[in-house]
Design an enzyme around this catalytic site. Structure first.
Site, PDB file in Angstrom:
ATOM      1  N   ASN A   8      35.632   1.479   4.904  1.00  0.00           N
ATOM      2  CA  ASN A   8      35.255   1.012   6.236  1.00  0.00           C
ATOM      3  C   ASN A   8      35.654   2.096   7.238  1.00  0.00           C
ATOM      4  O   ASN A   8      36.802   2.208   7.615  1.00  0.00           O
ATOM      5  CB  ASN A   8      35.979  -0.312   6.541  1.00  0.00           C
ATOM      6  CG  ASN A   8      35.697  -0.814   7.945  1.00  0.00           C
ATOM      7  OD1 ASN A   8      34.772  -0.332   8.617  1.00  0.00           O
ATOM      8  ND2 ASN A   8      36.481  -1.785   8.398  1.00  0.00           N
ATOM      9  N   TRP A   9      34.655   2.864   7.652  1.00  0.00           N
ATOM     10  CA  TRP A   9      34.942   3.991   8.561  1.00  0.00           C
ATOM     11  C   TRP A   9      35.223   3.532   9.988  1.00  0.00           C
ATOM     12  O   TRP A   9      35.632   4.321  10.827  1.00  0.00           O
ATOM     13  CB  TRP A   9      33.746   4.950   8.588  1.00  0.00           C
ATOM     14  CG  TRP A   9      33.611   5.809   7.369  1.00  0.00           C
ATOM     15  CD1 TRP A   9      34.321   5.718   6.192  1.00  0.00           C
ATOM     16  CD2 TRP A   9      32.704   6.901   7.195  1.00  0.00           C
ATOM     17  NE1 TRP A   9      33.900   6.680   5.310  1.00  0.00           N
ATOM     18  CE2 TRP A   9      32.905   7.421   5.907  1.00  0.00           C
ATOM     19  CE3 TRP A   9      31.731   7.482   8.003  1.00  0.00           C
ATOM     20  CZ2 TRP A   9      32.185   8.504   5.399  1.00  0.00           C
ATOM     21  CZ3 TRP A   9      30.998   8.566   7.502  1.00  0.00           C
ATOM     22  CH2 TRP A   9      31.229   9.065   6.225  1.00  0.00           C
ATOM     23  N   LYS A  10      34.942   2.262  10.278  1.00  0.00           N
ATOM     24  CA  LYS A  10      35.096   1.718  11.637  1.00  0.00           C
ATOM     25  C   LYS A  10      34.308   2.588  12.633  1.00  0.00           C
ATOM     26  O   LYS A  10      33.259   3.109  12.258  1.00  0.00           O
ATOM     27  CB  LYS A  10      36.575   1.603  11.991  1.00  0.00           C
ATOM     28  CG  LYS A  10      37.339   0.818  10.914  1.00  0.00           C
ATOM     29  CD  LYS A  10      38.711   0.408  11.312  1.00  0.00           C
ATOM     30  CE  LYS A  10      39.336  -0.407  10.187  1.00  0.00           C
ATOM     31  NZ  LYS A  10      40.643  -0.932  10.508  1.00  0.00           N
ATOM     32  N   HIS A  95      34.780  -8.947  10.358  1.00  0.00           N
ATOM     33  CA  HIS A  95      36.012  -8.154  10.356  1.00  0.00           C
ATOM     34  C   HIS A  95      36.886  -8.587  11.538  1.00  0.00           C
ATOM     35  O   HIS A  95      36.361  -8.916  12.617  1.00  0.00           O
ATOM     36  CB  HIS A  95      35.681  -6.660  10.452  1.00  0.00           C
ATOM     37  CG  HIS A  95      36.873  -5.789  10.198  1.00  0.00           C
ATOM     38  ND1 HIS A  95      37.822  -5.561  11.164  1.00  0.00           N
ATOM     39  CD2 HIS A  95      37.286  -5.137   9.091  1.00  0.00           C
ATOM     40  CE1 HIS A  95      38.778  -4.790  10.648  1.00  0.00           C
ATOM     41  NE2 HIS A  95      38.469  -4.519   9.389  1.00  0.00           N
ATOM     42  N   GLU A  97      38.505  -7.022  13.628  1.00  0.00           N
ATOM     43  CA  GLU A  97      38.311  -6.255  14.860  1.00  0.00           C
ATOM     44  C   GLU A  97      37.085  -6.744  15.635  1.00  0.00           C
ATOM     45  O   GLU A  97      37.016  -6.616  16.852  1.00  0.00           O
ATOM     46  CB  GLU A  97      38.225  -4.757  14.533  1.00  0.00           C
ATOM     47  CG  GLU A  97      39.605  -4.218  14.157  1.00  0.00           C
ATOM     48  CD  GLU A  97      39.585  -2.991  13.257  1.00  0.00           C
ATOM     49  OE1 GLU A  97      38.524  -2.378  13.085  1.00  0.00           O
ATOM     50  OE2 GLU A  97      40.675  -2.668  12.723  1.00  0.00           O
ATOM     51  N   GLU A 165      41.921  -9.981   4.441  1.00  0.00           N
ATOM     52  CA  GLU A 165      42.559  -8.919   5.216  1.00  0.00           C
ATOM     53  C   GLU A 165      43.531  -9.537   6.216  1.00  0.00           C
ATOM     54  O   GLU A 165      43.123  -9.891   7.339  1.00  0.00           O
ATOM     55  CB  GLU A 165      41.497  -8.125   5.980  1.00  0.00           C
ATOM     56  CG  GLU A 165      40.537  -7.374   5.098  1.00  0.00           C
ATOM     57  CD  GLU A 165      40.064  -6.096   5.785  1.00  0.00           C
ATOM     58  OE1 GLU A 165      40.206  -5.033   5.195  1.00  0.00           O
ATOM     59  OE2 GLU A 165      39.591  -6.174   6.939  1.00  0.00           O
ATOM     60  N   GLY A 171      45.709  -1.530   9.769  1.00  0.00           N
ATOM     61  CA  GLY A 171      45.788  -0.452  10.766  1.00  0.00           C
ATOM     62  C   GLY A 171      47.159   0.184  10.905  1.00  0.00           C
ATOM     63  O   GLY A 171      48.135  -0.234  10.273  1.00  0.00           O
ATOM     64  N   SER A 213      45.961  -1.578   4.987  1.00  0.00           N
ATOM     65  CA  SER A 213      46.900  -0.503   4.630  1.00  0.00           C
ATOM     66  C   SER A 213      46.910  -0.157   3.141  1.00  0.00           C
ATOM     67  O   SER A 213      47.957   0.107   2.562  1.00  0.00           O
ATOM     68  CB  SER A 213      48.321  -0.870   5.083  1.00  0.00           C
ATOM     69  OG  SER A 213      48.365  -1.008   6.485  1.00  0.00           O
ATOM     70  N   GLY A 233      40.403   1.193   5.194  1.00  0.00           N
ATOM     71  CA  GLY A 233      40.109   1.704   6.526  1.00  0.00           C
ATOM     72  C   GLY A 233      40.493   3.171   6.641  1.00  0.00           C
ATOM     73  O   GLY A 233      39.737   4.069   6.246  1.00  0.00           O
TER      74      GLY A 233
HETATM   75  P1  PGA Z   1      43.378   0.014   7.150  1.00  0.00           P
HETATM   76  O1  PGA Z   1      42.139  -0.879   7.602  1.00  0.00           O
HETATM   77  O2  PGA Z   1      43.146   0.389   5.712  1.00  0.00           O
HETATM   78  O3  PGA Z   1      43.365   1.189   8.061  1.00  0.00           O
HETATM   79  O4  PGA Z   1      44.609  -0.842   7.313  1.00  0.00           O
HETATM   80  C1  PGA Z   1      41.583  -1.856   6.767  1.00  0.00           C
HETATM   81  C2  PGA Z   1      40.501  -2.611   7.481  1.00  0.00           C
HETATM   82  O5  PGA Z   1      40.629  -2.896   8.679  1.00  0.00           O
HETATM   83  O6  PGA Z   1      39.469  -2.927   6.870  1.00  0.00           O
END
Ligand code: PGA
Length: 250
Positions: A8-10, A95, A97, A165, A171, A213, A233
């Site tokens: 997930n490149w966001k 997600h 976010e 998640e 994050g 993470s 992420g």
């Molecule tokens: P992260 O993000 O691996 O940077 O914790 C995971 C995600 O939000 O899908």
């Protein structure tokens, strides 16, 4: 069943050129993978063209959101038909976010239904913001699942990936990293909810991934703990680290 590793490149990187380079380097890192591992790279809409000509059977392209309507007067939205025409096979939905930006379980449910109808695989994210001793977080997860899966026909459950998640583990501001036991507990709980909503057979067919993470050193713990896959992420933007995660799982 094969394990699935989802990048997930966001909202990264900042240019098409950089995206192309990360994509190319990632493919190079995972070139030697032989075992049954499915890799999905979910990139921002403007970069979907990097998947053009992708021949790998192991790697698929994914989007990070979608609109539930097929076409029409919806300024700024993007449809499933559009992303499908660029090779998208998976879509991350719900997600945390996006939920933080106001997306509701009901909207996510409409997106899940539209995605299944388009024969694209939804990666449905659920997760609590904190854990409490009385287990209210389990009721919260049950509510998310129940609303997001509303009207999903039984025959379609096997086509959904659920990504657990926990917000506290996502994050760079993560409070701490989840343990595989914490994942396994919720995995069993998700299966119980699916079993109550559908039946026990469906509960065994749904794929449940972990995200939050994940890095090269802890990735395998979740797989050994029973996860069907991982959602990554930060480390998915670093081809070497992402490659290490995939190789460690293999
Ligand atoms: P992260 O993000 O691996 O940077 O914790 C995971 C995600 O939000 O899908």
């Amino acid at each position: 069943m094969s394990k699935i590793v989802i990048a997930n490149w966001k909202m990264n990187p900042e240019s098409l050129k950089e995206a192309g380079k990360i994509f190319k380097d990632t493919l190079k890192e995972i070139k030697t993978i032989k075992k049954n591992i499915e890799i999905v790279i979910c990139v921002p809409f403007p970069f979907l063209s990097i998947g053009k000509g992708l021949k790998s059977k192991k790697v698929s392209l994914g989007a990070q959101n979608i609109f539930s309507e097929a076409k029409g007067s919806f300024t700024g939205e993007v449809s499933l038909t559009m992303v499908k025409s660029l090779g998208v096979k998976y879509v991350i939905l719900g997600h945390s976010e996006r939920r933080k930006l106001g997306e509701t379980n009901k909207e996510i449910n409409r997106k899940v239904l539209a995605t299944l109808k388009a024969k694209v695989t939804p990666i449905l994210c659920i997760g609590e913001s904190k854990r409490d001793r009385d287990g209210f977080y389990l009721a919260f997860l049950k509510h998310q699942l129940t609303v997001c899966l509303s009207k999903v026909p039984k025959a379609q459950i096997k086509n959904i990936i659920i990504a657990y998640e926990p917000l506290w583990a996502i994050g760079k501001n993560a409070k701490y990293v989840a343990t595989e036991e914490e994942f396994t507990e919720v995995q069993i709980f998700i299966k119980k909810v699916i079993s109550d909503l559908y039946d026990i057979k469906m509960a065994s067919t749904v794929r449940i991934a972990y995200g939050g993470s994940v890095h090269p050193l802890n990735a395998n713990n979740f797989i050994l703990g029973g996860a069907d896959g991982l959602l990554i992420g930060r480390d998915s933007l670093k081809p070497k680290k992402f490659g290490e995660i995939v190789k460690n799982i293999e």
